[in-house]
Write a protein that holds these residues in place. Structure first.
Motif, mmCIF file in Angstrom:
data_model
loop_
_atom_site.group_PDB
_atom_site.id
_atom_site.type_symbol
_atom_site.label_atom_id
_atom_site.label_comp_id
_atom_site.label_asym_id
_atom_site.label_seq_id
_atom_site.Cartn_x
_atom_site.Cartn_y
_atom_site.Cartn_z
ATOM 1 N N GLN A 100 1.319 2.617 -10.750
ATOM 2 C CA GLN A 100 1.126 3.324 -12.005
ATOM 3 C C GLN A 100 2.195 4.405 -12.112
ATOM 4 O OE1 GLN A 100 -1.095 2.558 -14.368
ATOM 5 N NE2 GLN A 100 -1.625 0.794 -13.113
ATOM 6 N N PRO A 101 2.749 4.639 -13.304
ATOM 7 C CA PRO A 101 3.748 5.706 -13.451
ATOM 8 C C PRO A 101 3.109 7.056 -13.173
ATOM 9 C CG PRO A 101 3.209 4.724 -15.593
ATOM 10 C CD PRO A 101 2.478 3.943 -14.544
ATOM 11 N N GLN A 102 3.889 7.921 -12.545
ATOM 12 C CA GLN A 102 3.426 9.268 -12.245
ATOM 13 C C GLN A 102 3.419 10.095 -13.523
ATOM 14 O OE1 GLN A 102 2.358 10.428 -9.200
ATOM 15 N NE2 GLN A 102 2.478 8.269 -8.649
ATOM 16 N N ALA A 130 0.824 -1.206 0.000
ATOM 17 C CA ALA A 130 0.000 0.000 0.000
ATOM 18 C C ALA A 130 0.856 1.253 0.000
ATOM 19 C CB ALA A 130 -0.939 -0.008 1.205
ATOM 20 N N ALA A 131 2.063 1.162 0.526
ATOM 21 C CA ALA A 131 2.954 2.326 0.571
ATOM 22 C C ALA A 131 3.598 2.602 -0.777
ATOM 23 C CB ALA A 131 4.030 2.112 1.636
ATOM 24 N N GLY A 132 3.263 1.814 -1.792
ATOM 25 C CA GLY A 132 3.764 2.098 -3.122
ATOM 26 C C GLY A 132 4.932 1.255 -3.548
ATOM 27 N N HIS A 133 5.228 0.205 -2.821
ATOM 28 C CA HIS A 133 6.365 -0.621 -3.186
ATOM 29 C C HIS A 133 5.991 -1.758 -4.129
ATOM 30 C CE1 HIS A 133 8.977 1.508 -0.493
ATOM 31 N NE2 HIS A 133 8.042 1.431 0.434
ATOM 32 N N ALA A 134 4.722 -1.963 -4.348
ATOM 33 C CA ALA A 134 4.292 -2.972 -5.308
ATOM 34 C C ALA A 134 4.218 -2.298 -6.674
ATOM 35 C CB ALA A 134 2.940 -3.537 -4.894
#
Length: 141
Positions: free
Chosen positions: A31-33, A24-28
């Motif tokens: 989507q590209p920013q 959930a913290a973005g390590h999976a």
């Protein structure tokens, strides 16, 4: 159940919340920013410019180039023209003396200064200093 099986299951159950939090913290897979669309902290100033003649032929298979030129102490770039090859230059290091055709005195160009050259008039560059003079030149060879 054996003690080892119980420990494996317990460890797996305890690890699940940590793994979910890590994902959930973005390590999976994320989507590209989106790329920025506004300039922030950018300042550009024109250092030298040349107006190209209206009949200037850019269809000769030319390429705009930038090159770093070094003139050793005591070195000379002899008289030449930029009749069909306009250029703008920026001195990075050292001092150049530019001699223009028909002028008795040379003009010093120091690191941090720029100059532009075009037309049939001849000019030469000399390094009278003790360190190499280095400049960037952008031209149409």
């Amino acid at each position: 159940m054996e003690y080892i099986d119980i420990m494996k299951r317990t460890l797996a159950l305890l690890s699940l919340p940590m793994l979910c939090g890590w994902m959930a913290a973005g390590h999976a897979a994320t989507q590209p920013q989106p790329l920025p669309t506004e300039r922030v902290g950018v300042n550009g100033k024109e250092l030298a410019a040349l107006k190209l003649p209206t009949d200037f032929n850019v269809s000769k298979g030319r390429a705009l180039r930038m090159r770093e030129v070094t003139i050793a102490p005591g070195g000379i770039l002899p008289m030449h023209s930029h009749a069909d090859r306009p250029s703008v230059s920026y001195v990075l290091k050292g001092t150049l003396t530019e001699y223009l055709e028909g002028e008795a005195e040379g003009k010093q160009i120091v690191a941090g200064q720029s100059y532009a050259t075009q037309g049939a008039g001849m000019h030469a560059l000399q390094n009278k200093g003790d360190v190499p003079a280095v400049f960037l030149e952008v031209d149409l060879p």
